[in-house]
Design a protein around this motif. Structure first.
Motif, PDB file in Angstrom:
ATOM      1  N   GLU A  69       9.569  -0.065 -15.149  1.00  0.00           N
ATOM      2  CA  GLU A  69       9.683  -1.431 -15.492  1.00  0.00           C
ATOM      3  C   GLU A  69      10.052  -1.408 -16.988  1.00  0.00           C
ATOM      4  O   GLU A  69       9.212  -0.811 -17.861  1.00  0.00           O
ATOM      5  CB  GLU A  69       8.679  -1.995 -15.198  1.00  0.00           C
ATOM      6  N   PHE A  70      11.292  -2.261 -17.352  1.00  0.00           N
ATOM      7  CA  PHE A  70      11.473  -2.301 -18.852  1.00  0.00           C
ATOM      8  C   PHE A  70      10.892  -3.763 -19.495  1.00  0.00           C
ATOM      9  O   PHE A  70      11.375  -3.881 -20.629  1.00  0.00           O
ATOM     10  CB  PHE A  70      12.862  -1.996 -19.051  1.00  0.00           C
ATOM     11  N   ASP A  71      10.677  -4.476 -18.310  1.00  0.00           N
ATOM     12  CA  ASP A  71      10.207  -6.061 -19.007  1.00  0.00           C
ATOM     13  C   ASP A  71       9.162  -6.555 -18.488  1.00  0.00           C
ATOM     14  O   ASP A  71       8.860  -7.562 -17.804  1.00  0.00           O
ATOM     15  CB  ASP A  71      11.695  -6.880 -18.796  1.00  0.00           C
ATOM     16  N   GLY A  72       8.064  -5.657 -18.500  1.00  0.00           N
ATOM     17  CA  GLY A  72       6.671  -5.873 -17.855  1.00  0.00           C
ATOM     18  C   GLY A  72       5.927  -6.499 -18.936  1.00  0.00           C
ATOM     19  O   GLY A  72       6.188  -6.905 -20.050  1.00  0.00           O
ATOM     20  N   ARG A 127       5.858  -5.691  -9.054  1.00  0.00           N
ATOM     21  CA  ARG A 127       7.117  -5.399  -8.444  1.00  0.00           C
ATOM     22  C   ARG A 127       7.200  -5.000  -7.094  1.00  0.00           C
ATOM     23  O   ARG A 127       6.002  -4.225  -6.759  1.00  0.00           O
ATOM     24  CB  ARG A 127       7.796  -4.504  -9.389  1.00  0.00           C
ATOM     25  N   LYS A 128       8.150  -5.132  -6.277  1.00  0.00           N
ATOM     26  CA  LYS A 128       7.867  -4.481  -5.066  1.00  0.00           C
ATOM     27  C   LYS A 128       8.908  -3.357  -5.106  1.00  0.00           C
ATOM     28  O   LYS A 128      10.157  -3.498  -5.714  1.00  0.00           O
ATOM     29  CB  LYS A 128       8.075  -5.493  -3.791  1.00  0.00           C
ATOM     30  N   VAL A 129       8.896  -2.364  -4.035  1.00  0.00           N
ATOM     31  CA  VAL A 129       9.698  -1.225  -3.920  1.00  0.00           C
ATOM     32  C   VAL A 129       9.946  -1.057  -2.369  1.00  0.00           C
ATOM     33  O   VAL A 129       9.204  -1.211  -1.692  1.00  0.00           O
ATOM     34  CB  VAL A 129       9.276  -0.105  -4.305  1.00  0.00           C
ATOM     35  N   ILE A 130      11.217  -1.040  -1.922  1.00  0.00           N
ATOM     36  CA  ILE A 130      11.542  -0.976  -0.636  1.00  0.00           C
ATOM     37  C   ILE A 130      11.746   0.353  -0.444  1.00  0.00           C
ATOM     38  O   ILE A 130      12.325   1.236  -1.154  1.00  0.00           O
ATOM     39  CB  ILE A 130      13.018  -1.746  -0.392  1.00  0.00           C
ATOM     40  N   LYS A 156       3.867  -2.308  -3.388  1.00  0.00           N
ATOM     41  CA  LYS A 156       3.616  -3.182  -4.501  1.00  0.00           C
ATOM     42  C   LYS A 156       3.275  -2.419  -5.592  1.00  0.00           C
ATOM     43  O   LYS A 156       2.572  -1.586  -5.196  1.00  0.00           O
ATOM     44  CB  LYS A 156       2.650  -4.457  -4.268  1.00  0.00           C
ATOM     45  N   VAL A 157       3.841  -2.616  -6.928  1.00  0.00           N
ATOM     46  CA  VAL A 157       3.512  -1.870  -7.816  1.00  0.00           C
ATOM     47  C   VAL A 157       3.279  -2.629  -9.255  1.00  0.00           C
ATOM     48  O   VAL A 157       3.869  -3.602  -9.416  1.00  0.00           O
ATOM     49  CB  VAL A 157       4.393  -0.609  -8.364  1.00  0.00           C
ATOM     50  N   ASN A 209       4.247   6.514 -11.427  1.00  0.00           N
ATOM     51  CA  ASN A 209       4.511   7.478 -10.562  1.00  0.00           C
ATOM     52  C   ASN A 209       3.832   7.109  -9.196  1.00  0.00           C
ATOM     53  O   ASN A 209       2.792   6.983  -8.883  1.00  0.00           O
ATOM     54  CB  ASN A 209       3.367   8.761 -10.940  1.00  0.00           C
ATOM     55  N   ILE A 210       5.068   6.797  -8.429  1.00  0.00           N
ATOM     56  CA  ILE A 210       4.777   6.148  -6.943  1.00  0.00           C
ATOM     57  C   ILE A 210       4.991   7.325  -5.956  1.00  0.00           C
ATOM     58  O   ILE A 210       5.088   6.945  -4.655  1.00  0.00           O
ATOM     59  CB  ILE A 210       5.913   5.199  -6.633  1.00  0.00           C
ATOM     60  N   THR A 211       5.034   8.622  -6.225  1.00  0.00           N
ATOM     61  CA  THR A 211       5.334   9.685  -5.383  1.00  0.00           C
ATOM     62  C   THR A 211       4.243   9.702  -4.093  1.00  0.00           C
ATOM     63  O   THR A 211       4.772   9.596  -2.873  1.00  0.00           O
ATOM     64  CB  THR A 211       5.095  10.844  -6.042  1.00  0.00           C
ATOM     65  N   HIS A 212       3.140   9.285  -4.478  1.00  0.00           N
ATOM     66  CA  HIS A 212       2.100   9.507  -3.166  1.00  0.00           C
ATOM     67  C   HIS A 212       2.198   8.508  -2.330  1.00  0.00           C
ATOM     68  O   HIS A 212       1.917   8.629  -0.938  1.00  0.00           O
ATOM     69  CB  HIS A 212       0.644   9.425  -3.799  1.00  0.00           C
ATOM     70  N   LEU A 213       2.731   7.077  -2.855  1.00  0.00           N
ATOM     71  CA  LEU A 213       3.029   5.922  -2.188  1.00  0.00           C
ATOM     72  C   LEU A 213       4.251   6.256  -1.001  1.00  0.00           C
ATOM     73  O   LEU A 213       4.191   5.743   0.163  1.00  0.00           O
ATOM     74  CB  LEU A 213       3.162   4.680  -2.788  1.00  0.00           C
ATOM     75  N   VAL A 214       5.256   7.037  -1.728  1.00  0.00           N
ATOM     76  CA  VAL A 214       6.595   7.149  -0.781  1.00  0.00           C
ATOM     77  C   VAL A 214       5.949   8.225   0.215  1.00  0.00           C
ATOM     78  O   VAL A 214       6.717   7.934   1.342  1.00  0.00           O
ATOM     79  CB  VAL A 214       7.660   7.782  -1.840  1.00  0.00           C
TER      80      VAL A 214
END
Lengths: 132, 132, 132
Positions: C116-119, C123-126, C5-6, C16-21
């Motif tokens: 995200e362009f409409d925050g 959001r969720k990322v798979i 979740k972001v 930046n979601i690198t650490h989560l991935v």
């Protein structure tokens, strides 16, 4: 691997192919994996976005024509379809979608679109599913 | 997994790497599967489009410079290569191509291009094939 | 397959979601393979680019707003967020990264960003890893 055929009717056409891709995933029997959708044509692209309101893809087509116009006196390519090649290269000729429980994990509003920028034509789309 | 090295000669260079990717697919022995092409550099991108007429990639480079110019007084990044990062982010740093019969399923007119937007440099490209 | 979740805080946010991935790749135990990162939301995109200097993503956001402005009197979509859908479609809703030695093969300067362009939104990322 499967091939689907898609006919377009205008120069710029965005065709919702979601149901065709879903059908191939179902036939593949893959329960958990990936689905690659690939278009081997250089004036086409694939994108995933909202399929509910047709005005969304209308606005995508409008903006692409505004940014990368069909006519530009500096284009060098003699066939006159440079805009189609440029749009295709920037958007990309494939998309990949995860599969879980035998279904594409598309979001609520997501549909898969074939974009043709130099139609009308009949085009093929390659669908490949991979268990994992 | 294999690494190939690609040298570029100008600031913006599009290098046709199709034959190098094909060679790696052949060496991998994968008959049916996927080939991921990935460039780990933030001023590069990968795209697939026409390789027959060199005017096509000339027009792609022309339009990218027109849309995302090298110089723009509002860029904040101190290194002066913001345009390269922006083009790379929009086009994308990987492409994936299906493999059947031991061959990339590229269309008749498709070639795979490494795009460098802040060269000249020597860059590496990662190629990974997966049977499925 | 995992979901992360972001949360975003502004209309346009690059997270930046690198650490989560990386954490998901570690948990998966995959030593050699692929990692698919997929966002199932039609106003979002994923891109990989420089994470060291925050001015790089600032310039990416600046140029996207310049090219595809939030307001344009020709947009047809009634929700008023056409720019978000257009940017998402062009950049793409997934990225794929090779895994070797149990690690993502990201380049030195590469980070993975959710756009995200409409925050603001949650959001969720798979994230899906595949051995190969």
């Amino acid at each position: 691997m499967s091939l689907i055929k898609v006919k377009t009717t205008r120069r710029t056409s965005f065709v919702n192919i979601t149901h065709l891709v879903k059908e191939e995933v179902r036939k593949s029997g893959v329960k958990s994996g990936l689905c690659l959708i690939y278009v081997p044509h250089t004036t086409c692209a694939l994108f995933i976005n909202e399929g509910a309101d047709p005005d969304v893809i209308k606005d995508i087509a409008y903006m692409l024509e505004k940014l990368i116009p069909w006519d530009d006196r500096n284009y060098a390519h003699a066939e006159g379809n440079s805009a189609a090649h440029i749009r295709s290269s920037i958007i990309g000729n494939s998309r990949i979608v995860p599969i879980e429980g035998g279904e594409l994990m598309l979001g609520t509003w997501e549909s898969i679109f074939l974009a043709e920028f130099d139609g009308p034509r009949e085009r093929k789309v390659i669908i490949k599913t991979m268990p994992c």
